[in-house]
Write a protein that holds these residues in place. Structure first.
Motif, PDB file in Angstrom:
ATOM      1  N   HIS B  34      77.811 -66.605 -32.632  1.00  0.00           N
ATOM      2  CA  HIS B  34      77.128 -65.650 -33.483  1.00  0.00           C
ATOM      3  C   HIS B  34      77.391 -65.958 -34.859  1.00  0.00           C
ATOM      4  CE1 HIS B  34      80.593 -63.195 -34.184  1.00  0.00           C
ATOM      5  NE2 HIS B  34      80.897 -63.471 -32.811  1.00  0.00           N
ATOM      6  N   THR B  61      73.189 -66.132 -31.091  1.00  0.00           N
ATOM      7  CA  THR B  61      72.299 -65.140 -31.669  1.00  0.00           C
ATOM      8  C   THR B  61      73.017 -64.358 -32.977  1.00  0.00           C
ATOM      9  OG1 THR B  61      71.180 -63.196 -30.652  1.00  0.00           O
ATOM     10  CG2 THR B  61      73.313 -63.434 -30.429  1.00  0.00           C
ATOM     11  N   ASP B  63      74.171 -60.458 -34.138  1.00  0.00           N
ATOM     12  CA  ASP B  63      74.262 -59.245 -33.981  1.00  0.00           C
ATOM     13  C   ASP B  63      75.164 -58.680 -35.132  1.00  0.00           C
ATOM     14  OD1 ASP B  63      76.642 -60.687 -33.220  1.00  0.00           O
ATOM     15  OD2 ASP B  63      76.460 -60.400 -31.047  1.00  0.00           O
ATOM     16  N   SER B 100      66.508 -65.328 -31.669  1.00  0.00           N
ATOM     17  CA  SER B 100      66.274 -64.767 -32.917  1.00  0.00           C
ATOM     18  C   SER B 100      65.362 -63.402 -32.780  1.00  0.00           C
ATOM     19  CB  SER B 100      65.687 -65.987 -34.028  1.00  0.00           C
ATOM     20  OG  SER B 100      64.369 -65.938 -33.280  1.00  0.00           O
ATOM     21  N   PRO B 101      65.650 -62.523 -33.945  1.00  0.00           N
ATOM     22  CA  PRO B 101      64.765 -61.358 -33.706  1.00  0.00           C
ATOM     23  C   PRO B 101      63.351 -61.468 -33.655  1.00  0.00           C
ATOM     24  CG  PRO B 101      66.561 -61.359 -35.383  1.00  0.00           C
ATOM     25  CD  PRO B 101      66.430 -62.525 -34.940  1.00  0.00           C
ATOM     26  N   GLN B 106      66.843 -61.214 -29.269  1.00  0.00           N
ATOM     27  CA  GLN B 106      67.827 -61.153 -30.091  1.00  0.00           C
ATOM     28  C   GLN B 106      68.587 -59.865 -29.754  1.00  0.00           C
ATOM     29  OE1 GLN B 106      68.064 -58.127 -32.351  1.00  0.00           O
ATOM     30  NE2 GLN B 106      70.097 -58.272 -33.088  1.00  0.00           N
ATOM     31  N   SER B 381      70.009 -54.890 -27.227  1.00  0.00           N
ATOM     32  CA  SER B 381      69.301 -56.167 -27.373  1.00  0.00           C
ATOM     33  C   SER B 381      67.632 -55.530 -27.574  1.00  0.00           C
ATOM     34  CB  SER B 381      69.166 -57.035 -26.137  1.00  0.00           C
ATOM     35  OG  SER B 381      68.616 -56.522 -25.135  1.00  0.00           O
ATOM     36  N   GLN B 382      66.961 -56.617 -28.061  1.00  0.00           N
ATOM     37  CA  GLN B 382      65.657 -56.084 -28.006  1.00  0.00           C
ATOM     38  C   GLN B 382      64.920 -55.795 -26.848  1.00  0.00           C
ATOM     39  OE1 GLN B 382      64.486 -59.863 -30.769  1.00  0.00           O
ATOM     40  NE2 GLN B 382      63.919 -58.101 -32.136  1.00  0.00           N
TER      41      GLN B 382
END
Lengths: 197, 474
Positions: B34, B61, B63, B100-101, B106, B381-382
């Motif tokens: 991260h 990722t 965070d 990724s977002p 993500q 998480s998303q």
């Protein structure tokens, strides 16, 4: 890396158990992409709430040997914590015990982590407070610490001690040597070979 | 002769050789990275002109630093934006996958690993984050490491490690209503102490773990590190196999059956050897709340705070220090203490089942979060966020006055805008109650389960979840 067999430094007394890495370096200082400048923020929030914190005490400004309590460096794995202590001049730490990730990080930086009994640590703190200019010698060969003419036993994890004594504490070179063996070992691990083996 | 346990088997399968100092050079099967602990490691690689040895075993990722209110780029905090850009550049330059977002992938590193099926039994898993122990829920050796070690693993696919001892921690019997995995974790740490695990890996066993879902197992393994253990794990079983079936990174068809067979073969046998064994009774575990400044300082929610005057001299100082910092009085009840902030989320309790558990309490209790209390729910998480929204959980939270956020570490650790102010007292489903942990140097944290946080948020004070929503905790 050059071998580390003796560390000669003035002491810094830091009594207390369970001093965690959030206290050593508060998280807001982790918003960075290098370790530069972390030394000045060591214990920043503790210092703000304690006017007599040893890291703000001129007597200990040149100290390099930290003497502290049990479970030092618990919590977050952030290498920023030993980095900030190292950049603040700390080269060795004598504690009752260490959190393992923290101790491993210290070894990688060449910072010695030794343990000592509560009696030895309170004697060390007493002698450091009595004469903050006294140079302490942490001897990794003999596993002793000597200050103001007094010598006490300390202990160290074998692996960390050997790494410092032989100068092999930067493991990267050693690990790189075995690249072909690593590739071969990977082929024998079921999930790395697609469960075909 | 007793047989090897899971830890022995996984260790032996990954041991490459013994190094000069006696440590093992251990092969690493999955390296999660991260934005906080990797940039300096990539810089070390660049300095020495090294490549990432096994980019296919490495996944990144973001965070810790990502805001949970507004994730639009560039991030408003220029330092955070710099860290985002650094991990994007490093992943691109070194050929590492970034969740990724922008792609909806993500989340907190210890949430996304399992949910994508990256985390599988029998693996060695490392990440520059102490809560990597979470992944032990799958029967892995999962370790938090420092940044120098991140560089070692990136450059060689291995790291140097001394083998820890293994302690079997059994919890037998049945948990009472309202008692969750978080309470089990807090009870174990209280019982063994915050440094009781130093030198050990914990194998969690017994009825309670056998009956737990994977997400519950993750909650307990997550907090192994808070008990000083190097890592913690649960042996793989059918629950593990069924959780993994069909996830993105998991083999399919015949390969899955082969994988499952290997996973199950790793479980410690009945006659496995351990360096130590500890037994706890499920019936003695209550909904638990921390009152101090380390995760071992906890009581059952109905209990009284320790009174320093009644303690042995050796323990008095630490308890008094904690009570003073927390502004609490020894001997008093913790239940009924007013809170200022309620936080549901983190790698400990930011998964779908955690949000369901909290939402059930909100629904059963009814009412709204008082105006003086700031309450936020932060999905791990998303994907967790999307799944929760598909079930309408966000509506339950929003209508009750909780702020429904985007995915990230949020108020667990104060590296993003979600922070306590001044001496605020926070009921938190996170993992650490250290001084200053949640972003204010004088801020105060009470760790508890997501259900207990929900109950505290609605009441504006510490409450026993069993008295709030009987229907929700049955």
């Amino acid at each position: 890396m050059s071998p580390v067999s003796q560390i000669v430094a003035r002491g810094i007394p830091l009594p207390g158990d369970d001093i965690d890495t959030d206290r050593i370096i508060p998280a807001r200082f982790l918003r960075c992409v290098t370790f530069d400048g972390l030394g000045e923020h060591a214990f920043e929030d503790d210092r703000a709430q304690d006017a007599s914190h040893p890291f703000d005490d001129a007597k200990y400004a040149d100290g390099g040997l930290l003497v502290t309590g049990n479970n030092f460096g618990c919590g977050s794995s952030r290498e920023h914590a030993p980095q900030s202590l190292m950049r603040a001049g700390v080269r060795a730490i004598i504690a009752g015990s260490f959190a393992e990730i923290f101790a491993g990080n210290c070894t990688n930086l060449g910072v010695a982590c030794a343990t000592a009994t509560p009696e030895v640590r309170s004697e060390l703190i007493r002698l450091i407070q009595a004469d903050p200019t006294a140079e302490a010698t942490l001897d990794l060969e003999a596993l002793t610490v000597t200050i103001s003419g007094e010598t006490y036993p300390v202990a160290m994890a074998d692996g960390a001690r050997d790494a410092l004594l032989t100068g092999q504490y930067d493991f990267l070179a050693q690990l790189l040597e075995a690249a072909p063996e690593v590739a071969e070992a990977g082929q024998k691990v079921p999930y790395l070979s697609g469960f075909k083996a | 002769m007793s047989a090897p346990n899971l830890f022995d088997k996984v260790w032996d399968a990954h041991a490459v050789r013994t190094l000069a100092g006696g440590q093992t050079q251990l092969l690493i099967g999955l390296h999660l990275i991260h934005e906080v602990t990797s940039p300096q490691a990539f810089a070390m690689l660049r300095e020495r002109d090294l490549k990432v040895a096994y980019p296919e075993r490495t996944v990144a990722t973001v965070d810790h630093i990502i805001p949970t209110d507004n994730q639009l780029r560039p991030l408003r905090d220029s330092l955070a934006e710099e860290m985002m850009e650094a991990i994007e550049t490093n992943c691109r330059d070194f050929g590492v996958q970034l969740l990724s977002p922008e792609n909806g992938d993500q989340g907190i590193v210890h949430v996304v690993g399992p949910e994508r099926g990256l985390t599988q039994p029998g693996m060695t898993i490392v990440c520059g984050d102490s809560h990597t122990s979470t992944h032990g829920a799958f029967g892995t050796i999962a370790l938090g490491i420092g940044t120098s070690q991140v560089a070692h693993v990136l450059a060689t696919g291995t790291m140097a490690l001394a083998k820890p001892k293994v302690r079997k921690v059994s919890v037998d019997g049945e948990l009472g209503p309202g008692v969750t995995a978080k309470d089990v974790a807090l009870a174990i740490i209280n019982h063994l102490g915050v440094q009781g695990g130093v030198g050990y890996a914990y194998e969690y066993a017994g009825d309670v773990f056998r009956n737990m879902s994977m997400e519950e197992r993750m909650t307990v393994c997550n907090m192994s590190i808070e008990g000083g253990a190097r890592c913690g794990y649960v042996c793989p079983d059918e629950t593990t196999v069924e959780y993994l079936r069909g996830r993105d990174a998991v083999p399919t068809g015949e390969a899955f059956e082969k994988a499952a067979e290997w996973w199950l073969s790793l479980a410690s046998p009945e006659d496995a050897r351990y360096d130590d064994e500890v037994h706890l009774l499920a019936s003695e575990i209550e909904p638990t709340v921390t009152w101090g400044i380390n995760p071992g300082q906890s009581i059952g929610v109905g209990g009284n705070l320790p009174d320093p005057a009644e303690l042995p001299e050796g323990e008095r100082f630490a308890v008094q220090e904690a009570l003073t910092y927390m502004g609490l009085e020894g001997g008093q009840k913790l239940e009924g203490t007013p809170i200022d902030v309620a936080f549901i989320g983190s790698c400990t309790n930011g998964r779908l089942s955690d949000l369901r558990e909290a939402a059930a309490v909100v629904k059963a209790a009814g009412g709204r979060v008082p105006d003086r209390v700031r309450a936020l729910v932060v999905p791990g998480s998303q994907r967790v966020r999307a799944a929760a929204e598909a079930e309408g959980l966000h509506t339950i939270f929003s209508e009750a006055g909780f702020d429904w956020r985007q995915a990230g570490c949020s108020m667990c650790l104060a590296m993003n805008p979600d922070k306590l102010q001044g001496r605020e007292l926070c009921a938190s489903s996170s993992n650490r109650n250290f001084k200053g942990r949640q972003g204010s140097p004088t801020g105060r944290t009470l760790l508890m389960s997501p259900a207990m946080v929900a109950a505290a948020a609605l009441a504006g004070e510490v409450r026993d979840v069993r008295s709030v929503g009987a229907a929700a905790v049955a």
